[in-house]
Design a protein around this motif. Structure first.
Motif, short mmCIF file in Angstrom:
data_model
loop_
_atom_site.label_atom_id
_atom_site.label_comp_id
_atom_site.label_asym_id
_atom_site.label_seq_id
_atom_site.Cartn_x
_atom_site.Cartn_y
_atom_site.Cartn_z
N SER A 271 42.14 38.85 55.46
CA SER A 271 41.91 37.89 56.54
C SER A 271 41.80 36.47 55.99
O SER A 271 41.46 36.24 54.83
N ALA A 272 42.07 35.52 56.88
CA ALA A 272 41.94 34.11 56.51
C ALA A 272 40.49 33.79 56.15
O ALA A 272 40.23 33.00 55.25
N GLU A 273 39.55 34.42 56.83
CA GLU A 273 38.13 34.17 56.54
C GLU A 273 37.78 34.58 55.11
O GLU A 273 37.12 33.84 54.37
N ASP A 274 38.24 35.77 54.69
CA ASP A 274 37.98 36.22 53.33
C ASP A 274 38.63 35.31 52.31
O ASP A 274 38.03 34.98 51.29
N GLU B 1 46.47 36.82 42.17
CA GLU B 1 46.27 38.25 42.41
C GLU B 1 45.13 38.48 43.39
O GLU B 1 45.23 39.33 44.28
N SER B 2 44.07 37.72 43.26
CA SER B 2 42.90 37.88 44.13
C SER B 2 43.25 37.55 45.57
O SER B 2 42.87 38.27 46.50
N PHE B 3 43.99 36.47 45.78
CA PHE B 3 44.32 36.06 47.14
C PHE B 3 45.26 37.05 47.81
O PHE B 3 45.19 37.25 49.02
N VAL C 172 33.81 38.89 46.49
CA VAL C 172 34.80 38.98 47.55
C VAL C 172 36.05 39.70 47.06
O VAL C 172 36.64 40.47 47.77
N THR C 173 36.47 39.43 45.81
CA THR C 173 37.71 40.02 45.33
C THR C 173 37.53 41.44 44.85
O THR C 173 38.49 42.17 44.74
N GLY C 174 36.32 41.82 44.51
CA GLY C 174 36.10 43.13 43.94
C GLY C 174 36.55 43.20 42.49
O GLY C 174 36.65 44.26 41.92
N ASN C 175 36.83 42.05 41.88
CA ASN C 175 37.33 42.03 40.52
C ASN C 175 36.43 41.17 39.64
O ASN C 175 36.85 40.13 39.13
N ALA C 176 35.20 41.62 39.48
CA ALA C 176 34.27 40.88 38.63
C ALA C 176 34.74 40.86 37.19
O ALA C 176 34.47 39.92 36.45
N LYS C 177 35.46 41.90 36.78
CA LYS C 177 35.97 41.96 35.41
C LYS C 177 36.89 40.78 35.12
O LYS C 177 36.81 40.17 34.06
N GLY C 178 37.75 40.43 36.06
CA GLY C 178 38.66 39.30 35.88
C GLY C 178 37.91 37.99 35.71
O GLY C 178 38.25 37.17 34.86
N ILE C 179 36.87 37.80 36.51
CA ILE C 179 36.06 36.59 36.40
C ILE C 179 35.34 36.56 35.06
O ILE C 179 35.31 35.54 34.37
N ASP C 180 34.81 37.70 34.65
CA ASP C 180 34.13 37.79 33.36
C ASP C 180 35.07 37.47 32.20
O ASP C 180 34.67 36.81 31.23
N GLU C 181 36.31 37.91 32.30
CA GLU C 181 37.29 37.63 31.24
C GLU C 181 37.58 36.13 31.15
O GLU C 181 37.66 35.57 30.05
N VAL C 182 37.73 35.49 32.28
CA VAL C 182 37.98 34.05 32.29
C VAL C 182 36.79 33.31 31.69
O VAL C 182 36.95 32.44 30.83
N LEU C 183 35.58 33.68 32.12
CA LEU C 183 34.38 33.02 31.59
C LEU C 183 34.21 33.26 30.09
O LEU C 183 33.79 32.36 29.36
N ASP D 33 48.12 27.87 51.94
CA ASP D 33 48.41 29.29 52.15
C ASP D 33 47.43 29.90 53.16
O ASP D 33 47.82 30.69 54.02
N ILE D 34 46.16 29.53 53.04
CA ILE D 34 45.14 30.05 53.96
C ILE D 34 45.41 29.58 55.38
O ILE D 34 45.33 30.36 56.33
N LEU D 35 45.76 28.31 55.52
CA LEU D 35 46.04 27.80 56.86
C LEU D 35 47.26 28.49 57.47
O LEU D 35 47.26 28.79 58.67
N ALA D 36 48.25 28.77 56.67
CA ALA D 36 49.43 29.50 57.16
C ALA D 36 49.04 30.91 57.60
O ALA D 36 49.49 31.40 58.65
N GLN D 37 48.20 31.56 56.82
CA GLN D 37 47.75 32.91 57.17
C GLN D 37 46.91 32.86 58.45
O GLN D 37 47.06 33.71 59.33
N TYR D 38 46.07 31.86 58.58
CA TYR D 38 45.24 31.72 59.77
C TYR D 38 46.13 31.53 61.01
O TYR D 38 45.88 32.11 62.07
#
Length: 114
Positions: free
Chosen positions: A69-72, A62-64, A1-12, A99-104
Motif C-alpha cells: 500500500s501507499a501508506e506502508d 527491494e524494500s519498496f 515495516v519491511t520485515g528485513n531488519a537484517k538488511g538494515i543491520d548490514e548497512v549499519l 513512486d509512492i504518489l504514483a502508487q497512491y
C-alpha cells in the motif's frame, strides 16, 4: 515495516566499518608528514561510502517493491528519510516519493472503480 531488519543491520555495520579506520588511525590526521597516509585512508573511505550508498539503494528498492500500500511505502520512506542526509540519498528519496504518489494515484483509481 519491511520485515528485513537484517538488511538494515548490514548497512549499519558497513557504515561503522567505514568510519572505524579513521577513528583508530595510527598517525596524526592533521600532521602534513602523513599526507600520503591520510590520502590513502580517505580514498578507501570514499570507496566504502560509494559501496554503502549502492547497498542502501538496492536495499531500499527491494524494500519498496515488497510493500503493498501507499501508506506502508510512505511510512518506510519516512524512516529512510530520517537516516539519509547526503545529496545522493536525497535524490533517491525524491524518486521514491514520486513512486509512492504514483502508487497512491493507482489505489485511488482502483477505489473509484469500485
Amino acid at each position: 515495516v519491511t520485515g528485513n531488519a537484517k538488511g538494515i543491520d548490514e548497512v549499519l555495520a558497513r557504515v561503522e566499518a567505514a568510519v572505524q579506520p579513521l577513528e583508530i588511525a595510527q598517525f596524526d590526521l592533521f600532521d602534513r608528514r602523513y599526507q600520503t597516509s591520510w590520502e590513502a585512508a580517505m580514498a578507501k573511505f570514499r570507496e566504502n561510502v560509494a559501496a554503502i550508498e549502492e547497498m542502501l539503494k538496492r536495499f531500499m528498492d527491494e524494500s519498496f517493491t515488497k510493500l503493498r500500500s501507499a501508506e506502508d511505502t510512505f511510512n518506510l520512506l519516512q524512516k529512510f528519510r530520517s537516516i539519509q542526509e547526503n545529496e545522493a540519498g536525497q535524490k533517491l528519496m525524491e524518486r521514491k516519493t514520486m513512486d509512492i504518489l504514483a502508487q497512491y494515484e493507482q489505489e485511488l483509481d482502483h477505489v473509484a472503480e469500485l
